[in-house]
Structures are given as structure tokens and as C-alpha cells.
Design a protein around this motif. Structure first.
Motif, PDB file in Angstrom:
ATOM      1  N   ILE A 147     -14.234   2.259  -2.648  1.00 42.03           N
ATOM      2  CA  ILE A 147     -14.194   2.160  -4.109  1.00 42.03           C
ATOM      3  C   ILE A 147     -15.443   2.849  -4.653  1.00 42.03           C
ATOM      4  CG2 ILE A 147     -14.276   0.599  -6.091  1.00 42.03           C
ATOM      5  CD1 ILE A 147     -12.812  -1.476  -4.346  1.00 42.03           C
ATOM      6  N   ALA A 199      -7.407   0.620  -1.524  1.00 43.40           N
ATOM      7  CA  ALA A 199      -8.512   1.541  -1.256  1.00 43.40           C
ATOM      8  C   ALA A 199      -9.222   1.233   0.057  1.00 43.40           C
ATOM      9  CB  ALA A 199      -9.520   1.493  -2.403  1.00 43.40           C
ATOM     10  N   THR A 208     -10.752   5.298  -4.208  1.00 45.21           N
ATOM     11  CA  THR A 208     -10.352   4.923  -5.567  1.00 45.21           C
ATOM     12  C   THR A 208     -11.569   4.943  -6.484  1.00 45.21           C
ATOM     13  OG1 THR A 208      -8.535   3.535  -4.781  1.00 45.21           O
ATOM     14  CG2 THR A 208      -9.332   3.131  -7.018  1.00 45.21           C
ATOM     15  N   GLN A 233      -4.273   0.410  -7.196  1.00 40.33           N
ATOM     16  CA  GLN A 233      -5.135   1.476  -6.704  1.00 40.33           C
ATOM     17  C   GLN A 233      -6.385   0.913  -6.046  1.00 40.33           C
ATOM     18  OE1 GLN A 233      -5.680   3.730 -10.285  1.00 40.33           O
ATOM     19  NE2 GLN A 233      -3.757   4.872 -10.071  1.00 40.33           N
ATOM     20  N   ALA A 292     -13.180  -3.006   1.195  1.00 44.19           N
ATOM     21  CA  ALA A 292     -13.538  -1.672   0.704  1.00 44.19           C
ATOM     22  C   ALA A 292     -14.963  -1.669   0.181  1.00 44.19           C
ATOM     23  CB  ALA A 292     -12.572  -1.233  -0.395  1.00 44.19           C
ATOM     24  N   VAL A 319      -8.151   6.122   1.627  1.00 44.09           N
ATOM     25  CA  VAL A 319      -7.879   6.145   0.192  1.00 44.09           C
ATOM     26  C   VAL A 319      -9.192   5.894  -0.533  1.00 44.09           C
ATOM     27  CG1 VAL A 319      -6.605   5.109  -1.723  1.00 44.09           C
ATOM     28  CG2 VAL A 319      -5.546   5.291   0.546  1.00 44.09           C
TER      29      VAL A 319
END
Length: 364
Positions: free
Chosen positions: A159, A156, A132, A152, A188, A130
Motif C-alpha cells: 500500500i 494489495a 495499491t 483495491q 500489506a 499488487v
């Protein structure tokens, strides 16, 4: 017939105005992302964002009926299945990667569930990570005002700080903001969309398996060293941040497979909505030299996967956990009850099975 290797899927998310489309435009120009299919979500009846994506129409699939996290989940599954069918029938020659861009209002979890829980998609795709996007100029205000933005960030794997060219990176305000992001999600890495020359290499291939070596890179994927205990009380506890907890569960002895299964089942069945993400490596008593890796988003978990051996000298069970509205002490005590890890005032295991909310001090 299915792809020889599962196709990596990356979910690109970020709140409204965070710069997702600009970031997408940039990364799609990188030659390392050739043969990438992009699924773009449009919120509303009229698609606008897709007009800004500089990519041939053959490589872009637009979902215009609603938000990926709700009304078009079925369509998303159909789209991913159709991509595999086109690959198998030769209508497209190569499909190296899929990027799903969500709307700024989206909760990423249902999108992840679509990839992680569908039996056919699980055979053909693997969740890579993921990504973000966070606006470095307005991100502080966005996090204060919108719980969706908090989530969100919390789920993640990477980031991306956008619009960093518009702020002073040496300012106290920016330092406090990046520290806030780290509290929300210690594991992250934070990457500037403007300063990073090799941004694609930093954002993609962040899943468990290293595509270059075809082996599991647990340290890179888990990043459990980032989840050391924090005692920072300088932030405002009235913010949405106070609802998010990020921590690590550790155990130095092999765990009974049945106990691990009961721990996960009880946690996800009783607290699934609060369990934003869990991933880790576990030593099991039936074969402690071949650990299993687990990965879950809320109540949806990948089937545990056995590794051929430990990736390094550390044989410790490590589970990194990010929760919302769920006390760390509750998860710790539950894990202690099933793993046999010594802990003060550990509740009776049978009592936990009968009533998982009976732990003293547990608050929701």
C-alpha cells in the motif's frame, strides 16, 4: 522458446485521484526499472493519462478501449503474449518486468486472473504483486464512499500512501486512517511515496521467489505474523470495512493432499466471489518435508508449487485469507472438517461436501 525465467508482472491500482500516474512517473525514473514495459489503461474513448507518463513510446502500451477489468481483458492477454513474441524474435532485446496500471474504477481481480489463469501467459509470466496507491488526504472519504477502493486495498501486497506531504503524519486522524488500512489488509506494508528513498526496492520483487537468491522467501511473501487475532471494535461497523475479514488458518499436522484439494475446490466453487485472496504454505501428508505453496484470487488459483524444503524451522501450515461478506467461522469450520483439525462443533465432512452452506451460524 520462452523466457528463461518467468517475467514478473506488477499491477498498479488505486482509486481515482489516488496519485497512481504521479507514482508511476517517479518509479519509472529509477534505473532499477529499466527494461520495463508499462501497460496503461484508459477508461473512455479519449486517452489522457498516458500523456502524463514520461516514458518513451516504445516502452508504453496503451489500452484505450475500456477498463482493464472488463472490455479489454482479451486485449490485455494479446498484449502480454505479443510482448513475449517480440522478446523471442529479437524485436525487443530485454524485458525485465511488466507494470500494468489499471483505471481508478477497476477491480484488480480480473487483471490478476488474466495473468494467473491463461495457460500460455502462466508459462512466461509470474505475478509479482499488487501495488495499491491510497490518497492520504482524501482516502478516508474514498473508502467510506466506494467499495471498489476497499477491495483495491484488501488485495494489495503493498500500500503506497500518496500526498503525505500535505498532511500531518503525527495527527490522530492519520493514525486512525493507517490503522483502518491495516485492519483491511494486515499483511500489506504501508509505504509513503514521499518519505521512502528506496521506494522501488520496497514495491517490487515482493512475490514468493526472491530474484536475488532464486529461492522462495515465504516469510516476506506470506507475512502471516501480521494476521494475529484483532479485537478492535472502535471502527464503525456500518462502513464497507465491516464486509472485509482478514485472518489466518493454521494447522500443526500434515494434511492429506486430497483433503486440501477438496477444501480449496469447495471454497472457491461455492464462495469464489467472496474469497478475495488466499495464499499460504501447507505440509502435505505424502511428503511433509517438502511443503507446497498455494495462491488464489477469488476462484482462480495457481497450481500448487512444491518447495525443496521448509524455508525455516516453522513446519506449521499457514493460510492467510482475505474475504468479503464471508464469515471467518465458516472458513475455519470448513478447513477444520477437511484438515482434521480439532474444533468445537465441527460439522460432518460429508454434510459439508453435500451442502457447503449448511454450517450453523454461517451468514452471507
Amino acid at each position: 522458446m520462452r523466457p528463461l525465467q518467468p517475467i514478473p508482472v506488477s499491477v498498479l491500482t488505486g482509486f481515482l485521484g489516488s496519485g497512481k500516474t504521479t507514482l508511476l512517473n517517479r518509479i519509472l525514473k529509477d534505473p532499477n526499472l529499466r527494461d520495463t514495459a508499462v501497460i496503461i489503461n484508459e477508461f473512455g474513448d479519449v486517452g489522457i493519462d498516458h500523456l502524463l507518463v514520461e516514458q518513451s513510446s516504445d516502452g508504453v502500451i496503451e489500452l484505450s478501449d475500456g477498463c482493464l477489468c472488463c472490455t479489454v481483458r482479451g486485449e490485455l492477454v494479446d498484449t502480454l503474449a505479443d510482448l513475449v513474441d517480440r522478446l523471442q524474435t529479437g524485436r525487443i532485446k530485454t524485458l525485465a518486468r511488466v507494470v500494468i496500471e489499471t483505471t481508478g474504477l477497476a477491480d484488480p481481480a480480473p487483471v490478476l486472473h488474466a495473468v494467473m489463469a491463461h495457460p500460455v501467459l502462466m508459462q512466461n509470466y509470474r505475478l509479482d504483486g499488487v501495488i495499491t496507491a491510497v490518497d492520504a488526504v482524501n482516502g478516508e472519504h474514498t473508502l467510506d464512499q466506494h467499495e471498489e477502493a476497499i477491495k483495491q486495498v484488501a488485495v494489495a501486497d503493498r500500500i503506497v500512501l500518496t500526498k503525505t506531504d500535505l498532511i500531518d503524519p503525527a495527527s490522530k486522524e492519520f493514525a486512525l486512517f493507517t490503522a483502518r488500512l491495516m485492519r483491511l489488509n494486515p499483511g500489506a506494508p504501508q509505504i509513503s511515496s514521499h518519505d521512502e528513498d528506496e521506494i522501488v526496492a520496497k514495491l517490487f520483487d515482493c512475490g514468493l521467489y526472491d530474484p536475488a537468491t532464486k529461492t522462495a522467501d515465504v516469510a516476506r511473501w506470506l507475512r502471516d505474523e501480521a494476521y494475529h487475532p484483532r479485537h478492535d471494535h472502535a471502527h464503525d461497523v456500518n462502513r464497507h470495512d465491516a464486509r472485509i475479514k482478514a485472518f489466518t488458518l493454521k494447522h500443526d499436522k500434515p494434511i492429506d493432499p486430497g483433503a486440501l484439494e477438496m477444501f480449496i475446490d469447495l471454497l472457491r466453487s461455492s464462495q469464489g466471489e467472496q474469497l478475495l485472496r488466499m495464499k499460504g504454505i501447507v505440509a502435505l501428508a505424502d511428503d511433509p518435508e517438502r511443503p507446497v505453496v498455494i495462491h488464489g484470487v477469488q476462484s482462480i488459483f495457481h497450481p500448487p508449487a512444491r518447495l525443496p524444503g521448509w524455508p525455516d524451522a516453522d513446519r506449521t501450515t499457514r493460510l492467510v485469507v482475505i474475504t468479503r461478506d464471508l464469515d471467518e467461522s465458516y472458513v475455519n469450520r470448513l478447513f477444520a472438517a477437511f484438515s482434521g483439525r480439532p474444533q468445537v462443533d465441527t460439522p460432518d465432512r460429508q454434510a459439508l461436501e453435500d451442502n457447503p452452506l449448511s454450517i450453523p451460524g454461517h451468514k452471507l
